[in-house]
Scaffold this motif. Structure first.
Motif, mmCIF file in Angstrom:
data_model
loop_
_atom_site.group_PDB
_atom_site.id
_atom_site.type_symbol
_atom_site.label_atom_id
_atom_site.label_comp_id
_atom_site.label_asym_id
_atom_site.label_seq_id
_atom_site.Cartn_x
_atom_site.Cartn_y
_atom_site.Cartn_z
ATOM 1 N N ASN A 2 4.919 9.444 -4.700
ATOM 2 C CA ASN A 2 3.496 8.860 -4.452
ATOM 3 C C ASN A 2 3.295 7.395 -4.422
ATOM 4 O O ASN A 2 2.756 6.854 -3.824
ATOM 5 C CB ASN A 2 2.497 9.658 -4.972
ATOM 6 C CG ASN A 2 2.381 10.970 -4.599
ATOM 7 O OD1 ASN A 2 2.669 11.287 -3.530
ATOM 8 N ND2 ASN A 2 1.686 11.776 -5.430
ATOM 9 N N TYR A 3 3.990 6.650 -5.758
ATOM 10 C CA TYR A 3 3.853 5.592 -5.823
ATOM 11 C C TYR A 3 4.471 4.818 -4.763
ATOM 12 O O TYR A 3 3.915 3.595 -4.548
ATOM 13 C CB TYR A 3 4.665 5.257 -7.369
ATOM 14 C CG TYR A 3 4.578 3.768 -7.569
ATOM 15 C CD1 TYR A 3 3.431 2.791 -8.026
ATOM 16 C CD2 TYR A 3 5.897 2.851 -7.391
ATOM 17 C CE1 TYR A 3 3.643 1.566 -8.248
ATOM 18 C CE2 TYR A 3 6.024 1.594 -7.483
ATOM 19 C CZ TYR A 3 4.703 0.880 -7.939
ATOM 20 O OH TYR A 3 4.981 -0.462 -8.408
ATOM 21 N N HIS A 4 5.568 5.149 -4.436
ATOM 22 C CA HIS A 4 6.245 4.165 -3.180
ATOM 23 C C HIS A 4 5.464 4.498 -1.920
ATOM 24 O O HIS A 4 5.317 3.202 -1.151
ATOM 25 C CB HIS A 4 7.793 4.872 -3.215
ATOM 26 C CG HIS A 4 8.551 4.817 -4.274
ATOM 27 N ND1 HIS A 4 9.047 3.543 -4.588
ATOM 28 C CD2 HIS A 4 9.076 5.797 -5.043
ATOM 29 C CE1 HIS A 4 10.023 3.716 -5.761
ATOM 30 N NE2 HIS A 4 9.917 4.867 -5.944
ATOM 31 N N ILE A 5 4.910 5.403 -1.769
ATOM 32 C CA ILE A 5 4.139 5.697 -0.399
ATOM 33 C C ILE A 5 2.981 4.570 -0.506
ATOM 34 O O ILE A 5 2.566 3.673 0.397
ATOM 35 C CB ILE A 5 3.446 7.011 -0.349
ATOM 36 C CG1 ILE A 5 4.590 7.873 -0.058
ATOM 37 C CG2 ILE A 5 2.439 7.083 1.088
ATOM 38 C CD1 ILE A 5 4.484 9.313 0.157
ATOM 39 N N PHE A 6 2.299 4.738 -1.793
ATOM 40 C CA PHE A 6 1.114 3.751 -2.011
ATOM 41 C C PHE A 6 1.237 2.264 -1.976
ATOM 42 O O PHE A 6 0.740 1.404 -1.606
ATOM 43 C CB PHE A 6 0.438 4.043 -3.393
ATOM 44 C CG PHE A 6 -0.441 5.487 -3.170
ATOM 45 C CD1 PHE A 6 -1.277 5.421 -2.198
ATOM 46 C CD2 PHE A 6 -0.301 6.226 -4.144
ATOM 47 C CE1 PHE A 6 -2.039 6.746 -1.999
ATOM 48 C CE2 PHE A 6 -1.190 7.500 -4.212
ATOM 49 C CZ PHE A 6 -1.813 7.585 -2.978
ATOM 50 N N ARG A 7 2.667 1.950 -2.557
ATOM 51 C CA ARG A 7 3.189 0.766 -2.730
ATOM 52 C C ARG A 7 3.414 0.091 -1.205
ATOM 53 O O ARG A 7 3.172 -1.307 -0.840
ATOM 54 C CB ARG A 7 4.345 0.644 -3.474
ATOM 55 C CG ARG A 7 5.043 -0.659 -3.488
ATOM 56 C CD ARG A 7 4.406 -1.724 -4.211
ATOM 57 N NE ARG A 7 4.942 -2.988 -4.239
ATOM 58 C CZ ARG A 7 5.053 -3.863 -5.258
ATOM 59 N NH1 ARG A 7 4.683 -3.447 -6.261
ATOM 60 N NH2 ARG A 7 5.649 -4.818 -4.909
ATOM 61 N N GLU A 8 4.050 0.989 -0.080
ATOM 62 C CA GLU A 8 4.140 0.360 0.996
ATOM 63 C C GLU A 8 2.974 0.179 1.828
ATOM 64 O O GLU A 8 2.873 -0.708 2.477
ATOM 65 C CB GLU A 8 5.016 1.722 1.679
ATOM 66 C CG GLU A 8 6.532 1.619 1.261
ATOM 67 C CD GLU A 8 7.442 2.548 2.092
ATOM 68 O OE1 GLU A 8 6.895 2.861 3.204
ATOM 69 O OE2 GLU A 8 8.132 3.240 1.554
ATOM 70 N N ILE A 9 1.979 1.147 1.439
ATOM 71 C CA ILE A 9 0.547 0.867 1.937
ATOM 72 C C ILE A 9 0.017 -0.470 1.749
ATOM 73 O O ILE A 9 -0.341 -1.119 2.407
ATOM 74 C CB ILE A 9 -0.191 2.159 1.941
ATOM 75 C CG1 ILE A 9 0.274 3.427 2.732
ATOM 76 C CG2 ILE A 9 -1.673 1.704 2.300
ATOM 77 C CD1 ILE A 9 -0.471 4.613 2.211
ATOM 78 N N ALA A 10 -0.125 -0.628 0.591
ATOM 79 C CA ALA A 10 -0.619 -1.726 0.025
ATOM 80 C C ALA A 10 0.170 -2.912 0.287
ATOM 81 O O ALA A 10 -0.470 -4.025 0.733
ATOM 82 C CB ALA A 10 -0.592 -1.927 -1.723
ATOM 83 N N VAL A 14 -2.817 -3.072 3.597
ATOM 84 C CA VAL A 14 -4.180 -3.643 2.855
ATOM 85 C C VAL A 14 -4.010 -5.160 3.043
ATOM 86 O O VAL A 14 -4.890 -5.855 2.919
ATOM 87 C CB VAL A 14 -3.952 -2.911 1.325
ATOM 88 C CG1 VAL A 14 -4.956 -3.820 0.459
ATOM 89 C CG2 VAL A 14 -4.087 -1.654 1.226
#
Length: 60
Positions: A2-10, A14
């Motif tokens: 999940n960290y990698h998905i959120f990191r890519e979105i951010a 964002v």
């Protein structure tokens, strides 16, 4: 995982959203109709330098 998905979105969406917000805030503050309002706000400290404020002006 999940960290990698959120990191890519951010990193992408964002960042794009923050850039769009920044550009729109700058354009909003420099729009043609806001000059009088900015001048009025800039002169707030100098409005009553000769004497105290009138009671009518301080209420509005």
């Amino acid at each position: 995982m999940n960290y990698h998905i959120f990191r890519e979105i951010a990193d992408s969406w964002v960042l794009l959203a923050m850039f769009v917000f920044f550009v729109s805030a700058v354009l909003w503050s420099f729009r043609p109709g806001s000059r009088k309002r900015h001048q009025d706000i800039a002169n707030i400290p100098f409005r009553h330098e000769d004497g105290p404020a009138d009671s009518e002006e301080s209420q509005s």
